[in-house]
Design a protein around this motif. Structure first.
Motif, PDB file in Angstrom:
ATOM      1  N   SER A 227       0.787  -1.299   0.020  1.00  0.00           N
ATOM      2  CA  SER A 227      -0.022  -0.181   0.044  1.00  0.00           C
ATOM      3  C   SER A 227       0.835   1.322  -0.017  1.00  0.00           C
TER       4      SER A 227
ATOM      5  N   LYS B 270       1.153   5.234   1.677  1.00  0.00           N
ATOM      6  CA  LYS B 270       0.953   6.053   2.680  1.00  0.00           C
ATOM      7  C   LYS B 270       1.416   7.529   2.528  1.00  0.00           C
TER       8      LYS B 270
ATOM      9  N   ARG C 225      -3.940   6.298   3.312  1.00  0.00           N
ATOM     10  CA  ARG C 225      -3.355   5.026   2.549  1.00  0.00           C
ATOM     11  C   ARG C 225      -4.205   4.774   1.513  1.00  0.00           C
TER      12      ARG C 225
END
Length: 188
Positions: free
Chosen positions: A75, A77, A104
């Protein structure tokens, strides 16, 4: 030929290092917008039974201006500081607040986030009728880039029982989804 401000050469003036709070509040108090992060803001007056009168601000953030860090799970962020100040019609601050926010995005949604940006909303109670200015600034913690936006809003007296409107929100909807939503179908 004269160089610099009041005879001081520009090269002799060392840049002053600012703290993150100084960067945010410098952007808030400047009469000019900071454009390190592109922001657009729409502020609306709302009135609800439990909350009372309030200013509802919708802030659109261009996600391409934030530095995202790729996490171990794939992911992305980004962490940013956001600050806002509400000024009354006399120029005095009425309310101010700061937040730290983390956004995120999963890998499969990241390209769309960069392309479309995202919205951040704030609702701030307003105790008195009158004219206000909301100024907000956002600072990316990784890059230290700052963006700001401001808008004026009039808080009416709702006790006068008159029709009030502060703005109109529109949302893009395809014809097919609209027709489906109202129970119609297209002829082929």
């Amino acid at each position: 030929m004269r160089n610099g401000f009041y005879g001081t050469a520009d090269e002799d003036v060392a840049p002053v290092e600012q703290s993150p709070q100084q960067q945010l509040f410098g952007a808030l108090l400047s009469p000019f917008s900071s454009s390190g992060i592109r922001l657009r803001m729409t502020s609306l007056f709302i009135n609800k039974d439990k909350l009372g009168s309030a200013m509802h601000a919708i802030l659109h953030v261009d996600a391409r201006d934030l530095d995202f860090i790729k996490e171990a799970d794939g992911s992305h962020k980004a962490v940013f500081d956001i600050a806002a100040v509400i000024f009354g019609d006399n120029g005095a601050p009425v309310e101010r607040f700061t937040y730290i926010h983390t956004i995120r995005s999963r890998e499969q949604n990241f390209a769309r986030l960069l392309s479309n940006g995202f919205t951040y909303t704030m609702t701030v109670p307003i105790k008195k009728v009158g004219a206000y200015q909301l100024r907000t600034a956002l600072r990316d913690q990784t890059s230290s880039r700052v963006g700001s936006a401001s808008q004026f809003i009039e808080v009416p007296d709702v006790k006068k029982n008159k029709l009030l409107i502060s703005g109109i929100l529109m949302r893009g909807v395809t014809l097919e989804s609209y027709m489906k939503g109202v129970g119609l179908t297209t002829a082929e």
